[in-house]
Enzyme design. Structure first.
Site, mmCIF file in Angstrom:
data_model
loop_
_atom_site.group_PDB
_atom_site.id
_atom_site.type_symbol
_atom_site.label_atom_id
_atom_site.label_comp_id
_atom_site.label_asym_id
_atom_site.label_seq_id
_atom_site.Cartn_x
_atom_site.Cartn_y
_atom_site.Cartn_z
ATOM 1 N N CYS A 1 -23.959 8.159 26.325
ATOM 2 C CA CYS A 1 -24.596 8.142 27.634
ATOM 3 C C CYS A 1 -25.714 9.166 27.552
ATOM 4 C CB CYS A 1 -23.620 8.505 28.751
ATOM 5 S SG CYS A 1 -24.437 8.589 30.355
ATOM 6 N N CYS B 1 -26.295 11.096 31.166
ATOM 7 C CA CYS B 1 -25.301 12.023 31.740
ATOM 8 C C CYS B 1 -24.088 12.076 30.840
ATOM 9 C CB CYS B 1 -24.976 11.690 33.194
ATOM 10 S SG CYS B 1 -24.748 9.947 33.607
ATOM 11 N N SER B 2 -22.975 11.505 31.270
ATOM 12 C CA SER B 2 -21.752 11.657 30.491
ATOM 13 C C SER B 2 -20.801 10.496 30.743
ATOM 14 C CB SER B 2 -21.064 12.972 30.875
ATOM 15 O OG SER B 2 -20.891 13.008 32.288
ATOM 16 N N CYS B 3 -21.358 9.323 31.064
ATOM 17 C CA CYS B 3 -20.530 8.167 31.385
ATOM 18 C C CYS B 3 -19.608 7.835 30.211
ATOM 19 C CB CYS B 3 -21.412 6.968 31.720
ATOM 20 S SG CYS B 3 -22.427 7.261 33.190
#
Lengths: 193, 209
Positions: free
Chosen positions: B110, B113-115
């Site tokens: 991702c 972000c941090s999906c």
């Protein structure tokens, strides 16, 4: 926005450092701020707005902060913007005089059920498929100041539609707190730079 | 845990600096205002420390290895296939499975972000959320894999999947050779978190590859 968070393709960030037997949370406060984000934002705002709040952190701070420090800063900022807490309350750690005590949106009894349901983003609304699988496309070259899921490295690039996932909430610029979000058909292209 | 937390070489500076104290103050304020229930916070932490983690995904993978019809369902609709085993909900509402093979290697990132597919892998490790991984996975995936100790032949196509706002990707790693006699449970024990993100292949214990 063309922010520091959009880091796909950047150089110079250093080596990847996997940690052996990494714990889920390194410190108890990380678990608490994770849980606070889920609990206090339950039923408030939306996930895209929450992501955008992290994007709005000043770039140097964004790079300096650990992941859960960003979650802490985001939560403070979101709760102030939503009017859930005031700056004074945050500074003093005490509820303002005369404020009425609320009832938590997320009680312990409903945690498992709430997580189990999640927040599906698929929408049952008609949206014509503008593209077909295997069709050649070119991503738009946009520079919106708000939120977008189109990263810079993909903008203007040619690709092939790999999948048609159906109709989903469209997060682009949808960061108005509590605002209605439009839906759009989501495609999964391959980009070949 | 030496060197474990990214933020701590700079945590001692002007007020308000210590995140632990800030979090404590915020929690107490939100509890006093009736915004959060401390027992719900305990339940959330417990869920992701002890209940939802990569063992979920490992069971999905093992089932796909032993049951060709399940594998087909997983590749067609991973959300429904994961739900058959009881996995779904938060950050797994819309799951897509990506099959690795001898000539195709999928890698999930991702960049924005941090999906991450919480419902099947739990919360992401620090490296997945870090600037080095997010920046390089899309421009130098083979170099990234090399850093994880995985050298792919040039004729293996690498496909990098940058998570969308709502789709979560789960890599279905290749079943290692020599596991024909293993039970589904034994197979699940072989499946690593990294193999389901695409930064590793699965090797048998003692396999030098």
């Amino acid at each position: 926005m063309n922010g520091i968070h959009d880091m796909g393709g950047m150089h110079g960030m250093g080596p990847i450092e996997p940690e052996k037997d990494e714990p889920v949370f390194h410190e108890p406060w990380e678990g608490r701020v994770f849980a606070l984000n889920l609990a206090a934002r339950s039923g408030r705002g939306n996930i895209d707005h929450g992501r955008h709040e992290i994007e709005l952190l000043p770039p140097a701070e964004y790079l300096r902060m650990s992941y859960y420090e960003k979650w802490l800063a985001r939560l403070e900022n979101v709760l102030i913007k939503l009017g859930v807490i005031s700056r004074e309350e945050l500074a003093t750690g005490k509820p303002a005089a005369g404020s009425v005590k609320a009832i938590p949106a997320l009680s312990a009894a409903v945690v498992a059920g709430t997580l189990g349901r999640g927040r599906p983003a698929r929408r049952d609304v008609p949206a014509a498929a503008r593209f077909q699988v295997n069709e050649q496309v070119r991503a738009r070259n946009l520079h919106p100041e708000g939120h977008t899921r189109l990263p810079r490295y993909a903008r203007g690039k040619k690709g092939t539609i790999a999948r048609d996932h159906g109709v989903f909430v469209f997060p682009h610029n949808q960061c108005a707190i509590g605002g209605r979000k439009p839906a759009a058909r989501l495609f999964g292209p391959f980009y070949r730079a | 845990m030496a060197g474990a937390h990214q933020g701590h070489d700079h945590a001692h500076q002007a007020v308000p600096s210590d995140p632990a104290l800030r979090v404590k103050a915020l929690e107490s304020l939100l509890v006093e205002k009736g915004i959060v229930d401390p027992a719900a916070l305990d339940a959330l932490v417990d869920t992701y420390e002890n209940k939802i983690g990569p063992r979920n995904g490992a069971r999905v993978v093992a089932r796909a290895w032993v049951d060709p019809e399940y594998k087909q369902r997983l590749l067609t609709d991973a959300t429904a296939a994961a739900a058959e085993l009881g996995y779904g909900g938060s950050q797994g509402e819309h799951l897509v499975a990506l099959e690795n093979g001898p000539k195709v290697h999928n890698l999930v990132v991702c960049t924005l972000c941090s999906c991450y597919p919480w419902s099947v892998l739990g919360l992401p490790p620090v490296w997945y959320k870090s600037a080095p991984y997010r920046s390089r996975a899309v421009i130098d995936p083979r170099g990234v894999l090399r850093e994880f100790g995985l050298e792919l032949d040039q004729d293996v196509e690498v496909r990098v999947w940058d998570s969308t706002a709502e789709l979560r990707y789960l890599v279905l790693p290749e079943r290692p050779a020599g596991t024909g006699q293993m039970s589904e449970e034994e197979l699940a024990a072989l499946v690593t978190r990294d193999s389901m993100v695409g930064t590793a292949r699965i090797t048998l214990p003692g396999d030098a590859r």
